[in-house]
Write an enzyme that holds these catalytic residues in place. Structure first.
Site, PDB file in Angstrom:
ATOM      1  N   GLY A  47       0.983  -1.532  -0.043  1.00  0.00           N
ATOM      2  CA  GLY A  47       0.046   0.027  -0.082  1.00  0.00           C
ATOM      3  C   GLY A  47       1.715   1.007   0.053  1.00  0.00           C
ATOM      4  O   GLY A  47       1.761   1.438   0.096  1.00  0.00           O
ATOM      5  N   GLN A  52       3.286   9.963   1.383  1.00  0.00           N
ATOM      6  CA  GLN A  52       4.130   9.107   0.815  1.00  0.00           C
ATOM      7  C   GLN A  52       5.675   9.979  -0.195  1.00  0.00           C
ATOM      8  O   GLN A  52       6.175   9.113   0.059  1.00  0.00           O
ATOM      9  CB  GLN A  52       4.531   7.472   1.580  1.00  0.00           C
ATOM     10  CG  GLN A  52       3.280   7.376   3.008  1.00  0.00           C
ATOM     11  CD  GLN A  52       3.845   5.777   2.601  1.00  0.00           C
ATOM     12  OE1 GLN A  52       2.669   5.240   1.904  1.00  0.00           O
ATOM     13  NE2 GLN A  52       3.749   5.157   3.327  1.00  0.00           N
ATOM     14  N   CYS A  91       6.192   0.033   6.821  1.00  0.00           N
ATOM     15  CA  CYS A  91       5.708   1.078   6.069  1.00  0.00           C
ATOM     16  C   CYS A  91       6.887   1.645   4.949  1.00  0.00           C
ATOM     17  O   CYS A  91       8.055   1.391   5.622  1.00  0.00           O
ATOM     18  CB  CYS A  91       5.319   2.381   7.566  1.00  0.00           C
ATOM     19  SG  CYS A  91       4.803   3.813   6.895  1.00  0.00           S
ATOM     20  N   LEU A  92       6.309   1.830   4.328  1.00  0.00           N
ATOM     21  CA  LEU A  92       7.591   2.156   3.622  1.00  0.00           C
ATOM     22  C   LEU A  92       8.149   3.562   3.372  1.00  0.00           C
ATOM     23  O   LEU A  92       9.257   3.427   3.392  1.00  0.00           O
ATOM     24  CB  LEU A  92       7.314   2.583   1.729  1.00  0.00           C
ATOM     25  CG  LEU A  92       7.108   1.071   1.011  1.00  0.00           C
ATOM     26  CD1 LEU A  92       5.678   1.262  -0.292  1.00  0.00           C
ATOM     27  CD2 LEU A  92       8.117  -0.010   1.099  1.00  0.00           C
ATOM     28  N   HIS A 133      -3.748   1.314   8.009  1.00  0.00           N
ATOM     29  CA  HIS A 133      -2.943   2.328   7.816  1.00  0.00           C
ATOM     30  C   HIS A 133      -2.654   3.165   6.902  1.00  0.00           C
ATOM     31  O   HIS A 133      -1.956   4.023   7.191  1.00  0.00           O
ATOM     32  CB  HIS A 133      -1.531   0.970   7.661  1.00  0.00           C
ATOM     33  CG  HIS A 133      -0.354   1.475   7.605  1.00  0.00           C
ATOM     34  ND1 HIS A 133       0.696   0.876   8.574  1.00  0.00           N
ATOM     35  CD2 HIS A 133       0.523   1.841   6.164  1.00  0.00           C
ATOM     36  CE1 HIS A 133       1.941   1.148   7.904  1.00  0.00           C
ATOM     37  NE2 HIS A 133       1.747   2.125   7.002  1.00  0.00           N
ATOM     38  N   GLU A 134      -2.970   2.962   5.447  1.00  0.00           N
ATOM     39  CA  GLU A 134      -2.575   3.971   4.732  1.00  0.00           C
ATOM     40  C   GLU A 134      -3.499   5.108   4.898  1.00  0.00           C
ATOM     41  O   GLU A 134      -3.584   6.791   4.291  1.00  0.00           O
ATOM     42  CB  GLU A 134      -3.658   3.693   3.399  1.00  0.00           C
ATOM     43  CG  GLU A 134      -2.850   2.001   3.274  1.00  0.00           C
ATOM     44  CD  GLU A 134      -1.060   3.193   2.933  1.00  0.00           C
ATOM     45  OE1 GLU A 134      -0.916   3.906   2.975  1.00  0.00           O
ATOM     46  OE2 GLU A 134      -0.404   1.785   3.545  1.00  0.00           O
ATOM     47  N   HIS A 137      -2.030   7.883   7.386  1.00  0.00           N
ATOM     48  CA  HIS A 137      -1.386   8.406   6.467  1.00  0.00           C
ATOM     49  C   HIS A 137      -1.930   9.617   5.965  1.00  0.00           C
ATOM     50  O   HIS A 137      -0.756  10.631   6.305  1.00  0.00           O
ATOM     51  CB  HIS A 137      -0.901   8.288   5.331  1.00  0.00           C
ATOM     52  CG  HIS A 137       0.498   6.749   5.918  1.00  0.00           C
ATOM     53  ND1 HIS A 137       1.956   7.502   6.653  1.00  0.00           N
ATOM     54  CD2 HIS A 137       1.172   5.513   5.874  1.00  0.00           C
ATOM     55  CE1 HIS A 137       2.745   5.930   6.306  1.00  0.00           C
ATOM     56  NE2 HIS A 137       1.943   5.079   5.351  1.00  0.00           N
TER      57      HIS A 137
HETATM   58 NI    NI Z   1       3.219   3.400   5.776  1.00  0.00          NI
END
Ligand code: NI
Length: 174
Positions: A47, A52, A91-92, A133-134, A137
């Site tokens: 995701g 991000q 998480c990226l 999670h997204e 963000h």
């Molecule tokens: Ni993340």
């Protein structure tokens, strides 16, 4: 198509509340979605939210259970029931680390899809976790900010090693 630069924890874009997308069918939004999917795949993520990639707008992308590309623009999530479950997340924007986070097990989602059409549905388990999670963000929340037990936070490499060692120990005992 382009691979975008991913913001890492510490960058202020990850801590602000993102703005609503005014026109989900605008060419620049379409292009952003395509680029975000390519960026997510390149980084082996499941995701990716617009903040991000340094774009403070309310949208995220992911790949569904069958690997199909999907996007949700201006998402609204509503938990279904009271049930929560713990699970490991990465998480990226926080590369190399994993942490255990408690999330709603089931939820209802609404928003606009990859074509800008209204979409709504219900989901649970991993998909519900990814969406929470997204969406976090988009509200400037990173998963460590949701953690209740920081002893369940660590480097993926160490956690995998520890899990493998624990599994081996269990095998020897049985
Ligand atoms: Ni993340």
């Amino acid at each position: 198509m382009a691979i975008l630069k991913i913001a890492r924890m510490g960058h202020p874009v990850l801590l602000r509340e993102a703005d609503l997308v005014a026109d989900a069918t605008a060419p620049e939004i379409r292009r952003l979605i395509v680029d975000m999917l390519e960026t997510m795949d390149d980084a082996s993520g499941i995701g990716l939210a617009a903040p991000q990639v340094h774009v403070p707008l309310r949208l995220f992308v992911w790949r569904g259970p069958g690997g199909e590309p999907a996007a949700l623009v201006n998402p609204v999530l509503t938990p279904m029931g009271e049930e929560t479950e713990p699970g490991w997340e990465g998480c990226l924007s926080i590369p190399g680390l994993r942490g255990q986070v408690t999330r709603w097990k089931r939820l209802r989602f609404e928003g606009l899809d990859i074509n800008g059409d209204p979409v709504a549905g219900e989901t649970e388990g991993l998909m519900a976790r990814v969406m929470q999670h997204e969406t976090d963000h988009l509200d400037g929340i990173l998963y460590p900010m949701r953690m209740e037990d920081l002893s369940r936070f660590g480097f993926t490499e160490e956690l995998s090693r520890a899990a493998a060692a624990a599994a081996a120990q269990k095998e020897t005992q049985s």
